[in-house]
Motif scaffolding. Structure first.
Motif, PDB file in Angstrom:
ATOM      1  N   LYS A 226      -4.720  -5.972  -5.487  1.00 32.68           N
ATOM      2  CA  LYS A 226      -3.477  -6.739  -5.672  1.00 32.68           C
ATOM      3  C   LYS A 226      -3.355  -7.808  -4.597  1.00 32.68           C
ATOM      4  O   LYS A 226      -2.996  -8.962  -4.890  1.00 32.68           O
ATOM      5  N   ARG A 227      -3.670  -7.470  -3.367  1.00 34.25           N
ATOM      6  CA  ARG A 227      -3.610  -8.456  -2.284  1.00 34.25           C
ATOM      7  C   ARG A 227      -4.631  -9.569  -2.495  1.00 34.25           C
ATOM      8  O   ARG A 227      -4.362 -10.737  -2.195  1.00 34.25           O
ATOM      9  N   GLN A 230      -3.264 -11.898  -5.103  1.00 36.03           N
ATOM     10  CA  GLN A 230      -2.114 -12.648  -4.603  1.00 36.03           C
ATOM     11  C   GLN A 230      -2.452 -13.499  -3.381  1.00 36.03           C
ATOM     12  O   GLN A 230      -1.563 -14.102  -2.780  1.00 36.03           O
ATOM     13  N   GLN A 232      -3.301 -12.623  -0.445  1.00 37.92           N
ATOM     14  CA  GLN A 232      -2.805 -12.069   0.806  1.00 37.92           C
ATOM     15  C   GLN A 232      -3.978 -11.477   1.573  1.00 37.92           C
ATOM     16  O   GLN A 232      -5.037 -11.243   1.003  1.00 37.92           O
TER      17      GLN A 232
END
Length: 312
Positions: A226-227, A230, A232
């Motif tokens: 997920k990071r 995104q 991140q």
């Protein structure tokens, strides 16, 4: 059922104690067979050394083959405290240092291959060569619906399931689910035998703590992906950024029918690694060691011979 470790390795299951990322001693289960240069087989997420059952004997005719269960998997110790992203990197490094007195040939699949990429970037002196099988280096999400479902559950709930031994009491159901789910990683899943299902599910049914620890690893993986998506800070993007630094000879193996990670990722990965080559295995799914072991073993041995490792 026979003791798989004793049936597979001359000394059966052995145990190695390392200090993990959190500073705790942890017992790692491993087995070895053959002599010569060390060749370490590293399993993927949710699996254990049994996943290499068709590769150990053929490769041990040429090398000292070592299989181990990562912390929290299979027959290795499952400690109760929370894990943190990247713990596998330090632990793999310490396992290699403990078991090998010279640079090792590392053969790794799926998450084990991703971890191996990170370790070779930080510790190139430990690697003589590297074989990566269906590595999730460009992931978009956890590839399996059961993985995604488990990663959404609270860890405390899974700990209760483990403590009550519910997987043991519902072992018939657990085995039935696993047998059906094998169709995602095999081209012909109808060939899966009851013995294979028994051993694949053994840690989940008979070793308390396995389900909770594997779920925790799935949650860590899901968070990292997920990071990544995104943009991140995450470990996967750090590994991606340093692929060009890897100088040891590397073979990238991919099953052309991998339903988890597209075969196009193989060439994409090779383009970032100047010292690598690609081998596509036809009619092969994600679990190449089970799906097409003869082709995989041949590809590994030919690569090692071509890159200067003489077969004994």
């Amino acid at each position: 059922m026979q003791d798989w470790w004793r049936e597979t390795f001359p000394q059966g299951r052995q145990n190695l104690t390392i200090i993990d990322t959190n500073g705790h001693p942890v017992s790692i289960a491993y087995g070895e067979k053959g002599t010569g240069k060390p060749l370490i087989l590293i399993h993927g997420i949710g699996s254990w050394s049994y996943s290499w059952r068709h590769c150990i004997e053929p490769l041990s005719k040429h090398f000292r083959v070592i299989c181990f269960d990562a912390k929290g998997y299979g027959f290795s110790e499952k400690l109760a405290y929370p894990e943190h992203p990247g713990h596998q990197l330090i632990e793999l490094e310490r396992i290699i240092r403990a078991l090998c007195n010279e640079p090792a040939i590392v053969v790794a699949i799926s998450l084990g291959a991703l971890v191996s990429l990170a370790v070779v970037q930080e510790n190139p002196e430990l690697f003589a060569s590297l074989v990566l099988i269906n590595v999730p280096i460009f992931p978009e999400r956890l590839p399996n619906r059961w993985m995604r479902s488990l990663s959404d559950l609270p860890i405390e709930l899974l700990k209760i399931v483990d403590s009550l031994r519910l997987t043991f009491f519902f072992s018939t159901l657990v085995r039935a689910i696993v047998r059906v789910e094998r169709r995602e990683v095999l081209v012909d899943w109808s060939t899966v035998t009851p013995e294979e299902v028994y051993w694949i599910t053994y840690p989940y049914i008979y070793i308390p703590g396995t389900l909770a620890k594997v779920t925790e690893e799935l949650q860590i993986a899901a968070q990292e992906i997920k990071r990544l998506q995104q943009k991140q800070p995450n470990l996967i993007s750090k590994i991606q950024a340093r692929l060009g630094e890897i100088t040891c000879p590397t073979l990238i193996v991919w099953g052309d029918q991998d339903r988890w990670f597209p075969v196009t990722d193989a060439e994409k990965l090779r383009s970032h690694m100047p010292h690598s080559q690609v081998k596509i295995i036809e009619n092969c799914g994600h679990d190449a060691p089970a799906n097409c072991p003869e082709e995989l073993n041949t590809a590994i041995l030919e690569f090692l011979q071509d890159t200067g490792f003489t077969n004994t």
